[in-house]
Design a protein around this motif. Sequence first.
Motif, short mmCIF file in Angstrom:
data_model
loop_
_atom_site.label_atom_id
_atom_site.label_comp_id
_atom_site.label_asym_id
_atom_site.label_seq_id
_atom_site.Cartn_x
_atom_site.Cartn_y
_atom_site.Cartn_z
N LEU A 190 -4.24 -5.29 11.21
CA LEU A 190 -2.98 -5.54 10.51
C LEU A 190 -2.95 -4.90 9.13
O LEU A 190 -1.99 -5.07 8.39
CB LEU A 190 -2.76 -7.05 10.36
CG LEU A 190 -2.89 -7.87 11.63
CD1 LEU A 190 -2.68 -9.34 11.34
CD2 LEU A 190 -1.88 -7.40 12.68
N ARG A 192 -3.08 -1.56 8.14
CA ARG A 192 -2.12 -0.45 8.05
C ARG A 192 -1.39 -0.34 9.38
O ARG A 192 -1.93 0.14 10.37
CB ARG A 192 -2.83 0.85 7.71
CG ARG A 192 -1.83 1.93 7.31
CD ARG A 192 -2.46 3.28 7.19
NE ARG A 192 -3.36 3.41 6.06
CZ ARG A 192 -4.27 4.38 5.95
NH1 ARG A 192 -4.39 5.27 6.91
NH2 ARG A 192 -5.04 4.44 4.90
N MET A 193 -0.14 -0.80 9.37
CA MET A 193 0.63 -0.86 10.62
C MET A 193 1.83 0.07 10.52
O MET A 193 2.16 0.58 9.45
CB MET A 193 1.15 -2.29 10.83
CG MET A 193 0.09 -3.35 10.81
SD MET A 193 0.79 -4.96 10.44
CE MET A 193 1.47 -5.42 12.03
N LEU A 266 -3.93 -5.34 -1.79
CA LEU A 266 -3.27 -6.43 -1.08
C LEU A 266 -1.80 -6.47 -1.52
O LEU A 266 -0.89 -6.63 -0.70
CB LEU A 266 -3.98 -7.75 -1.43
CG LEU A 266 -3.31 -9.06 -1.03
CD1 LEU A 266 -3.06 -9.11 0.47
CD2 LEU A 266 -4.21 -10.24 -1.43
N ARG A 312 -0.57 -8.01 5.92
CA ARG A 312 -1.81 -7.72 5.19
C ARG A 312 -2.37 -8.99 4.55
O ARG A 312 -3.57 -9.21 4.52
CB ARG A 312 -1.59 -6.63 4.14
CG ARG A 312 -2.91 -6.05 3.69
CD ARG A 312 -2.74 -4.85 2.81
NE ARG A 312 -2.31 -3.66 3.52
CZ ARG A 312 -2.14 -2.48 2.93
NH1 ARG A 312 -2.39 -2.34 1.64
NH2 ARG A 312 -1.74 -1.42 3.63
N1 GAP Z 1 8.30 -1.28 -2.65
C1 GAP Z 1 6.99 -0.86 -3.00
C2 GAP Z 1 6.12 -0.63 -1.85
O1 GAP Z 1 6.54 -0.67 -0.71
P1 GAP Z 1 3.63 -0.16 -1.19
O2 GAP Z 1 2.39 -0.20 -2.03
O3 GAP Z 1 3.87 1.05 -0.36
O4 GAP Z 1 4.83 -0.41 -2.20
C3 GAP Z 1 3.58 -2.73 -0.79
O5 GAP Z 1 3.64 -1.42 -0.24
C4 GAP Z 1 2.73 -3.63 0.08
O6 GAP Z 1 3.17 -3.60 1.43
C5 GAP Z 1 1.25 -3.22 0.13
O7 GAP Z 1 0.53 -3.73 -0.96
C6 GAP Z 1 0.82 -3.87 1.44
O8 GAP Z 1 0.54 -5.24 1.24
C7 GAP Z 1 2.06 -3.73 2.30
N2 GAP Z 1 1.98 -2.53 3.16
C8 GAP Z 1 2.30 -1.26 2.81
N3 GAP Z 1 2.12 -0.43 3.85
C9 GAP Z 1 1.67 -1.19 4.88
C10 GAP Z 1 1.30 -0.89 6.22
N4 GAP Z 1 1.39 0.33 6.73
N5 GAP Z 1 0.88 -1.92 7.00
C11 GAP Z 1 0.80 -3.19 6.50
N6 GAP Z 1 1.15 -3.51 5.24
C12 GAP Z 1 1.58 -2.53 4.43
#
Ligand code: GAP
Length: 442
Positions: A190, A192-193, A266, A312
Amino acid sequence: MAQTAATLEKLVALCKRRGFVFQAADIYGGLNGVYDSGPLGTLMKENIKSAWKQSLLRHLDKDILFIDGALLGTESMWKASGHLENFHDPLVECKACNARFRADDIDLNGNCSRCGKKDWSEVREFHLMFKTQLGASVEQSSTAYLRPETAQSIFVNFKNVLSSNRVKIPFGIAQIGKSFRNEVTPKQFLFRMREFEQMEIEWFCTEEEALSAFAFWREERKNFYTALGVTNEKVHLRDHTQEELSHYSSATCDVEYEFPFGFKELEGIAYRGNYDLTQHSTCSGKDLSVFDEKKAASFMPHVVECSVGVDRLFLTLLFDAYAEEETESGPRVVLKLHPTIAPIKAAFLPLVDKLSEPLLQAYRKLRACGHSVQFDSSGSIGKRYRRHDEIGTPFCFTYDYDSEKDNTVTVRYRDSMKQERIAIDAIESFIKNTSPFLDKLC
Ligand code: GAP
């Protein structure tokens, strides 16, 4: 009690075995980077989301409004946000076996982890957004994209929210919802989804207030994880270097957790300046500035954003809670989840089937009040305790032969495995006064 830590493989197996998470379209071979939540996963995610909401709403001095934006957005919107131009990852292909990798994930001086050869393509940018066409039209204007972050629906609705509610700068707009990214290499379950849920708050303030708001939210968000019981030493804040900053950000800090694969992001806390509102104002032709009556002038609000993925965080909480322990009655796997997060708050377990009725009545009373409790009368009591340890149920009520004589039940505590007797009539008040049902995060 000797303890063994979690591995990704063990968590994946537990999630499937107990019905937390399933691979999407499992029976058709699965969809990479896409998952379904099972019954327990659905309950746990709901608990995570309400804990997050509660952590925002507990600030009585702060106005925070919630919206639920659309998943599809116009091409013009994503152009304005900068995503069409900037939202890509570096992709490299192994020319020998055609496997594709994120170039920043691998050592290009090394060999392909799939075929063992070293024959890399040029690194090129791979766009991460899912594009689609609305209706039967193939015109440019009917092109739409699934949102890669929830934030943009907050920005484009900023004026709608402001004018339809009695709020003034500073205030926040928050949202929980799905986001979609065509990740080159979805990985670590979970972590990177391609389809995931985000919880984001955009805090709108003046430029003068922005840095102190950034400092406030930095600490506030870290404290949220401590309040959820996440091991303190495994969480830290890390400021981004200038080179790491996203196209919109003037300062960013990550809350990082120490996963078995290292300290990783996170949650992101970003000071986005007034980039987004300015962009949407310019590109849409709609003025998104706010009038400051004291200064008799308009200004474009600045924004501090806090953004965390539900999934996450779900994975983080599982890693943090998972333990394998040697006990007097053999080994056990236990999820020491914070009671607020545990999907099932209490289990009702008659020692044998024929002792069910009095406990069933107590259980039904709680169910009728909407509590997430389970009744289970089949199998040995030891096995039932193990099952509830493994799904993180904070305590179990057991009705045994002594119960018949003195109208008591045992309460077994998940983490210590200690047991004590209470009157069966006292279950309701015990629950009213006991943490899983009351635990607030303030
Ligand atoms: N609006 C800002 C934004 O989207 P990001 O750092 O790309 O920033 C924020 O994403 C949060 O979203 C991350 O810290 C993570 O917890 C979650 N996230 C981002 N990409 C993800 C993915 N591919 N799979 C799961 N969670 C993800």
